[in-house]
Design an enzyme around this catalytic site. Structure first.
Site, PDB file in Angstrom:
ATOM      1  N   THR A 214       0.807  -1.222   0.000  1.00 26.22           N
ATOM      2  CA  THR A 214       0.000   0.000   0.000  1.00 26.22           C
ATOM      3  C   THR A 214       0.841   1.275   0.000  1.00 26.22           C
ATOM      4  O   THR A 214       0.279   2.365  -0.019  1.00 26.22           O
ATOM      5  CB  THR A 214      -0.943   0.008   1.216  1.00 26.22           C
ATOM      6  OG1 THR A 214      -0.187  -0.237   2.403  1.00 26.22           O
ATOM      7  CG2 THR A 214      -2.012  -1.065   1.068  1.00 26.22           C
ATOM      8  N   GLU A 433     -19.150 -23.289 -15.488  1.00 25.38           N
ATOM      9  CA  GLU A 433     -19.029 -21.831 -15.429  1.00 25.38           C
ATOM     10  C   GLU A 433     -20.355 -21.147 -15.749  1.00 25.38           C
ATOM     11  O   GLU A 433     -20.670 -20.100 -15.174  1.00 25.38           O
ATOM     12  CB  GLU A 433     -17.939 -21.352 -16.380  1.00 25.38           C
ATOM     13  CG  GLU A 433     -16.550 -21.894 -16.079  1.00 25.38           C
ATOM     14  CD  GLU A 433     -16.120 -21.634 -14.653  1.00 25.38           C
ATOM     15  OE1 GLU A 433     -16.498 -20.594 -14.091  1.00 25.38           O
ATOM     16  OE2 GLU A 433     -15.417 -22.488 -14.091  1.00 25.38           O
TER      17      GLU A 433
END
Length: 649
Positions: A214, A433
């Site tokens: 970060t 899927e």
């Protein structure tokens, strides 16, 4: 002036290399000299036991010896036939006269004078070898650092001069609140009198807390760059070594060097390596770490003033740090550097795009919306991967398609186009899927489906990728229940359309079970068990974190029964939705078999009952395949929480 620093570094590197070569040459020279002396000492001619003195005298009497060289008590005999040999004289005073009477030529040589240096090397050689070997091993354990074996107590902190540090707040984006928290440090380092006149005291230590990647280290360098002060950088693991007292000595040396450069900044990365709470362990290594921590506590706020040195530390495990380290006067300010929001991601992308030629179609705001959960390091990697894609395609600029491909690679893993699978296995993956995608589209609070593919990527044979429309900071019960139902959509589709079960749903089951267990045991989302926490508690112990059970066996059975109820209800919901929408599942399966990858537009067409439009850059059915049976059913580790990654075998 810009070339002076690279030139100085090059000269310093060259000097260090020459010193290293000289030291190695000296070591090998000593070893060679000792070995040569020892071998020379043992190479002297030795007396042979095969010929006795009596036999030698008999041979001389019989005329078999032509010459004898006398050197002390050693007699080097040269027979008329055969090779020379050496015997030891017993001290016969009549020997020379007898030999001359027998017609033997006798010569005498003085004993060699003992060489003091050779004798010293002969006797001290083994000791020298041991000492040289010990020095060599010490340098190896120290990584060849400056000072060799006697530099254990020297700090490993690397000094970055204010003229070398070009990082400023302009290079840090996506964490405006964090920058506001530390801007006071810059003002203090620039003008300390401003605060001291009013009796104010700047924080002595600032702890940067946040997930990996970060920008905690970048923010610390930006503080030093803005204030134009020296910057010491070191990792928490650099303090502790195998020798007792080294860590504390390095802490003292680091702060002594920092005080000489004051005002300055000392940055300790991953401070949890040395700053963990004391008493949670036993053994010599733990004692050494505690001594290092104690010395750090004293240096930061002890009897001696530490004016002008600001300590900045970074960690993603603030919960394990010692309480004495976090009290006011030491790390009295904690700055949270979290994951950037959509605006922060856009700013970070623009910072990294400065170094890359960007096409006119690239929109940083669109990329930012499609990368929720990305850290600053992830976004830097995204820009780099996009540039690599453009370079492979021999482009002059990086366009939007390169960013899309880079995002797919980071989220779902690299494509495995060379993998070939049988048609029935491809179809099973397509049904799997499609089950995920159709259930996700039919549930009202689910995140939108971004892409569905049966192109093998990483460890996955197929992926259903969902992207939230906005950043989320909390989850609700309805969202978590729908997430479980979506996870079960793949197995439910296998049962409804293929009447079969595969191992591809194993990762779905793991994630669904974890969500259901957290709902019951952590978040109080069970009507029957109420708002209580049923997870095992952790407490500090001699051997670290120790867990203890806080629920009875009867309560645990109720917890398991409630988890089973949630799982069964959501599985039944997923199965019912697929049975009621068979046509949509079949249409999506056919589209996947034809193109292998469909995006949100094609998914919306199918759910609306329209023929799906061909996707941009559509791939044919023979461009890839699935892995053969027996592959790992584990989803890729870089898949986000909203991605459905499954391997059908």
């Amino acid at each position: 002036m810009q070339c002076s620093y690279p030139l100085a570094r090059q000269l310093e590197r060259s000097s260090a290399l020459n010193n290293n070569l000289f030291q190695k040459a000296a070591i090998w020279l000593v070893i060679a000299l000792v070995l040569f002396t020892v071998f020379k000492q043992f190479d002297k001619p030795r007396a042979q036991d095969s010929v006795t003195y009596s036999q030698f005298m008999d041979d001389a009497k019989n005329g078999k010896v032509s010459r004898v060289d006398v050197q002390g008590r050693n007699l080097v005999v040269s027979p008329k036939e055969g090779s020379k040999y050496t015997i030891i004289s017993p001290g016969d005073i009549w020997m020379v006269g007898d030999l001359m009477k027998y017609g033997v030529q006798v010569t005498g040589k003085a004993d060699d004078e003992p060489n003091v240096l050779v004798q010293a090397l002969y006797y001290l050689g083994p000791t020298l070898l041991i000492i040289v070997f010990w020095f060599y091993m010490m340098r190896q354990m120290q990584g060849g650092g400056k000072g060799g074996a006697f530099s254990f107590g020297k700090s490993r902190a690397r000094l970055i001069d204010e003229n070398q540090n070009a990082v400023t707040f302009a290079d840090v984006a996506g964490c405006d609140e964090s920058k506001e928290e530390v801007v006071e440090l810059v003002d203090f380092l620039k003008d300390p009198q401003k605060f001291q006149k009013l009796g104010g005291r700047i924080p002595r230590g600032v702890l940067l807390v946040g997930p990996p990647g970060t920008g905690k280290t970048l923010l610390a360098r930006a503080i030093a760059g803005e204030a134009k002060v020296p910057f010491f950088s070191i990792s928490g693991s650099d303090f502790v070594e195998m020798f007792v007292g080294v860590g504390a000595a390095r802490v003292r040396d680091m702060f002594e060097n920092a005080k000489k450069q004051a005002p300055c900044i000392v940055f300790i990365d991953e401070i949890d390596a040395v700053g963990r709470h004391r008493g949670a362990g036993m053994g010599g290594g733990n004692d050494e770490r505690e001594q290092t921590l104690n010395q750090m506590l004293v240096e930061m706020d002890g009897f001696e003033a530490n004016s002008g040195v600001i300590v900045i530390a970074a960690t993603n495990r603030a919960d394990v740090l010692d309480k004495a380290l976090l009290r006011p006067g030491r790390f009295d300010r904690q700055v949270y550097v979290g994951l950037p929001d959509i605006r922060g991601r856009e700013q970070i992308l623009k910072v990294h795009m400065r170094k890359v030629p960007i096409g006119n179609d690239v929109d940083a705001s669109i990329i930012a919306r499609g990368t929720p959960g990305f850290s600053g390091a992830d976004l830097a990697n995204l820009v780099n991967e996009a540039a690599l894609f453009a370079a492979r395609r021999s482009k002059r600029v990086v366009d939007m398609q390169d960013f899309e491909d880079a995002k797919d690679k980071i989220y779902m893993g690299p494509e495995r186009k060379s993998t070939v699978m049988r048609e029935e296995e491809r179809k099973a993956t397509a049904y799997h899927e499609s089950g995920h995608a159709v259930v996700a589209k039919l549930l009202p609070k689910a995140d939108p489906v971004h892409k569905v593919t049966i192109m093998p990527r990483g460890w996955a044979l197929g992926v259903t990728w969902q992207l939230p429309e906005h950043d989320k900071y909390s989850k609700y019960k309805d969202n978590m229940l729908e997430e479980i139902a979506i996870l079960f959509g793949g197995r439910a589709a296998e049962e409804v359309f293929l009447n079969a079960m595969s191992t591809g749903a194993s990762n779905d089951f793991e994630r669904a079970t974890k969500i259901a267990r957290d709902m019951v045991t952590r978040f109080g989302m069970s009507d029957s068990l109420g708002a209580m926490v049923y997870v095992d508690t952790e407490q500090d112990g001699m051997f670290g974190k120790l867990s203890s059970k806080t629920v009875s066996e009867a309560t645990q059975q109720k917890v398991d029964a409630e988890i089973r109820r949630i799982i069964d209800d959501q599985y039944a919901l997923a199965k019912r939705l697929l049975e009621e929408n068979r046509d949509k599942v079949e249409a999506m399966t056919n589209a996947l078999m034809e193109w292998e990858t469909i995006d949100a537009e094609q998914v919306n067409d199918i759910m609306a009952g329209r023929p799906p439009r061909p996707p941009r850059g559509a791939q044919g059915p023979n461009s890839g395949g699935n892995t053969p049976p027996g592959g790992s059913p584990v989803a890729p580790t870089n898949a986000p929480a909203t991605a459905r990654a499954d391997e059908t075998v």
